[in-house]
Scaffold this motif. Structure first.
Motif, mmCIF file in Angstrom:
data_model
loop_
_atom_site.group_PDB
_atom_site.id
_atom_site.type_symbol
_atom_site.label_atom_id
_atom_site.label_comp_id
_atom_site.label_asym_id
_atom_site.label_seq_id
_atom_site.Cartn_x
_atom_site.Cartn_y
_atom_site.Cartn_z
ATOM 1 N N CYS A 1 -19.855 -21.997 -3.481
ATOM 2 C CA CYS A 1 -21.005 -22.726 -4.041
ATOM 3 C C CYS A 1 -20.749 -22.965 -5.529
ATOM 4 O O CYS A 1 -20.130 -22.129 -6.185
ATOM 5 C CB CYS A 1 -22.285 -21.910 -3.914
ATOM 6 N N GLY A 2 -21.276 -24.048 -6.056
ATOM 7 C CA GLY A 2 -21.153 -24.318 -7.490
ATOM 8 C C GLY A 2 -19.696 -24.342 -7.911
ATOM 9 O O GLY A 2 -18.836 -24.964 -7.263
ATOM 10 N N THR A 3 -19.405 -23.632 -8.983
ATOM 11 C CA THR A 3 -18.027 -23.546 -9.478
ATOM 12 C C THR A 3 -17.061 -23.186 -8.362
ATOM 13 O O THR A 3 -15.973 -23.760 -8.235
ATOM 14 C CB THR A 3 -17.958 -22.465 -10.584
ATOM 15 N N SER A 4 -17.451 -22.231 -7.525
ATOM 16 C CA SER A 4 -16.537 -21.758 -6.478
ATOM 17 C C SER A 4 -16.285 -22.826 -5.416
ATOM 18 O O SER A 4 -15.227 -22.811 -4.772
ATOM 19 C CB SER A 4 -17.090 -20.470 -5.860
ATOM 20 N N SER B 1 -16.196 -16.316 -4.274
ATOM 21 C CA SER B 1 -17.488 -15.972 -4.889
ATOM 22 C C SER B 1 -17.272 -14.910 -5.960
ATOM 23 O O SER B 1 -16.931 -13.775 -5.642
ATOM 24 C CB SER B 1 -18.464 -15.453 -3.831
ATOM 25 N N ARG B 2 -17.478 -15.299 -7.215
ATOM 26 C CA ARG B 2 -17.308 -14.325 -8.301
ATOM 27 C C ARG B 2 -18.241 -13.131 -8.103
ATOM 28 O O ARG B 2 -17.816 -11.991 -8.159
ATOM 29 C CB ARG B 2 -17.592 -14.997 -9.657
ATOM 30 N N SER B 3 -19.504 -13.410 -7.844
ATOM 31 C CA SER B 3 -20.503 -12.330 -7.734
ATOM 32 C C SER B 3 -20.394 -11.584 -6.414
ATOM 33 O O SER B 3 -20.724 -10.408 -6.323
ATOM 34 C CB SER B 3 -21.906 -12.924 -7.844
ATOM 35 N N THR C 1 -23.735 -14.458 -3.342
ATOM 36 C CA THR C 1 -24.351 -15.772 -3.127
ATOM 37 C C THR C 1 -24.827 -15.945 -1.677
ATOM 38 O O THR C 1 -24.045 -15.816 -0.732
ATOM 39 C CB THR C 1 -23.340 -16.871 -3.526
ATOM 40 N N VAL D 1 -23.033 -15.910 -17.554
ATOM 41 C CA VAL D 1 -23.497 -16.597 -16.345
ATOM 42 C C VAL D 1 -22.569 -17.773 -16.046
ATOM 43 O O VAL D 1 -22.195 -18.026 -14.900
ATOM 44 C CB VAL D 1 -24.959 -17.091 -16.547
ATOM 45 N N GLN E 1 -19.388 -19.592 -15.506
ATOM 46 C CA GLN E 1 -18.050 -19.134 -15.116
ATOM 47 C C GLN E 1 -16.972 -19.911 -15.880
ATOM 48 O O GLN E 1 -17.031 -21.137 -15.965
ATOM 49 C CB GLN E 1 -17.819 -19.369 -13.621
ATOM 50 N N GLU F 1 -24.240 -26.911 -17.569
ATOM 51 C CA GLU F 1 -24.716 -25.525 -17.604
ATOM 52 C C GLU F 1 -24.859 -25.018 -19.044
ATOM 53 O O GLU F 1 -25.885 -24.443 -19.401
ATOM 54 C CB GLU F 1 -23.729 -24.612 -16.856
ATOM 55 N N THR G 1 -28.976 -18.178 -13.152
ATOM 56 C CA THR G 1 -28.663 -16.755 -13.101
ATOM 57 C C THR G 1 -27.209 -16.625 -12.653
ATOM 58 O O THR G 1 -26.582 -17.613 -12.260
ATOM 59 C CB THR G 1 -29.575 -16.020 -12.095
ATOM 60 N N ARG G 2 -26.692 -15.412 -12.672
ATOM 61 C CA ARG G 2 -25.284 -15.188 -12.326
ATOM 62 C C ARG G 2 -24.968 -15.707 -10.923
ATOM 63 O O ARG G 2 -23.890 -16.246 -10.672
ATOM 64 C CB ARG G 2 -24.990 -13.689 -12.427
ATOM 65 N N SER G 3 -25.885 -15.527 -10.014
ATOM 66 C CA SER G 3 -25.665 -16.093 -8.681
ATOM 67 C C SER G 3 -27.025 -16.418 -8.073
ATOM 68 O O SER G 3 -28.051 -15.943 -8.552
ATOM 69 C CB SER G 3 -24.902 -15.119 -7.781
HETATM 70 C C1 F1P Z 1 -21.640 -19.459 -7.657
HETATM 71 C C2 F1P Z 1 -22.643 -20.102 -8.602
HETATM 72 C C3 F1P Z 1 -22.095 -20.360 -9.997
HETATM 73 C C4 F1P Z 1 -23.118 -21.038 -10.881
HETATM 74 C C5 F1P Z 1 -24.472 -20.338 -10.880
HETATM 75 C C6 F1P Z 1 -24.886 -19.888 -9.520
HETATM 76 O O1 F1P Z 1 -21.504 -18.126 -7.864
HETATM 77 O O2 F1P Z 1 -22.995 -21.326 -8.014
HETATM 78 O O3 F1P Z 1 -20.951 -21.186 -9.929
HETATM 79 O O4 F1P Z 1 -22.646 -21.123 -12.205
HETATM 80 O O5 F1P Z 1 -24.508 -19.286 -11.794
HETATM 81 O O6 F1P Z 1 -23.799 -19.312 -8.750
HETATM 82 P P1 F1P Z 1 -20.452 -17.222 -7.089
HETATM 83 O O7 F1P Z 1 -20.751 -17.302 -5.605
HETATM 84 O O8 F1P Z 1 -19.084 -17.711 -7.412
HETATM 85 O O9 F1P Z 1 -20.724 -15.862 -7.630
#
Ligand code: F1P
Length: 294
Positions: A43-46, A86-88, A91, A136, A138, A203, A288-290
């Motif tokens: 999602c998003g950046t990922s 997914s960094r976090s 998600t 937040v 990435q 962002e 938020t972070r995710s």
């Molecule tokens: C994915 C993400 C981020 C975005 C935002 C919400 O997160 O979409 O790319 O900047 O903060 O979450 P992740 O699944 O890579 O942790």
């Protein structure tokens, strides 16, 4: 240079990439064996990283590789492996997509946190905790994933770390003054980078930014180009397109650098633009972070 957390994490990329390159020989197995069919989700950046990885893996002749937004993917096609980015690792849409994967398909993930729901849900995961971020927004996590992918797929990464250090030591290629509209264009694997670069501007700087496949820009979006626009072409630039964009009064930024260095510069640009607008890139509005849905 800004003292924000985001700026410090951007500046740490040479050392983080150097570690990634050292570990790529073992880490790269996460992308699947040669010949396996793979779906990459995020999602998003990922999601943008997933798109770039899919193009790079297929180009390297390693097997059919698709990419999808985790929130949009529906089962139906058969894959040997589904790889979530997914960094976090928290998600919701990524977790929901993993629930839909057919029995018998191997699941994998690249995460920044090992005791996260995504890591715990898959058959195997690659932990990049050294690339995880406090910001937040990435920056180094996605580029590190791409560095490992490119090293694994046989791209020339020998100058990347030095090129990143050189870029960081130099002033931005273009100043932010007078720019009210940012467009990022890419083709093949650099389309994912262009999308990511444009997302950074939204962002971090709450500014108007768009991204398109390079040759699609003439098919409508060029209508809003104007003297306040900055159009960056990631990777090789078609001279006729550059001329057409310049005719609108927009500035065009092209580069002979590796496209990943162009993304690093776009990250720096987004931070500089945020600060020129009186914004703190560490506290992006409404983010938020995710995204964790109840
Ligand atoms: C994915 C993400 C981020 C975005 C935002 C919400 O997160 O979409 O790319 O900047 O903060 O979450 P992740 O699944 O890579 O942790």
């Amino acid at each position: 240079m800004s003292s924000s957390i985001t700026a410090r994490e951007i500046a740490s990329q040479p050392s983080v990439w150097a570690r990634a390159l050292q570990e790529a020989a073992t880490a790269g197995a996460i992308f699947g064996r040669p010949g396996e069919s793979v779906l990459v989700l995020g999602c998003g950046t990922s999601a943008f990283v997933a798109e770039s990885i899919a193009v790079l893996r297929e180009q390297a002749g390693l097997g059919l590789t698709d990419a999808a937004y985790a929130s949009e993917w529906r089962p139906g096609r058969r894959y040997d492996r589904v790889l979530a980015i997914s960094r976090s690792g928290t998600t919701s849409e990524v977790l929901a997509a993993l629930e839909l994967v057919e029995q018998g398909t191997r699941t994998a993930a690249i995460v920044g946190v090992s005791d996260s729901p995504v890591a715990q849900r898959v058959d195997e995961f690659l932990l990049l905790d050294y690339a995880d971020e406090h910001s937040v927004v990435q920056t180094r996590f996605p580029t590190t994933v791409l560095v490992i992918a490119r090293e694994t797929f046989g791209d020339d990464t020998s100058d990347l770390v030095d090129a990143a250090a050189r870029a960081l030591a130099a002033p931005l290629p273009v100043p932010v003054d007078g720019i009210d509209h940012v467009v990022c264009l890419g083709t093949g694997w650099t389309h994912g980078l262009a999308q990511e670069a444009a997302l950074k501007v939204r962002e971090a700087a709450q500014a108007w930014s768009e991204s398109y496949p390079v040759l699609d820009f003439r098919h409508g979006p060029i209508a809003v180009a104007h003297p306040g626009s900055l159009v960056t072409v990631f990777g090789a630039a078609d001279p006729t397109l550059v001329a057409d964009i310049e005719a609108t009064g927009a500035a065009v930024l092209t580069s002979d650098e590796d496209p990943l260095i162009q993304l690093l510069q776009a990250q720096r640009f987004a931070v500089a633009l945020a600060e020129s607008r009186g914004l703190n890139p560490d506290t992006p509005r409404h983010l938020t972070r995710s995204v964790v849905l109840s």
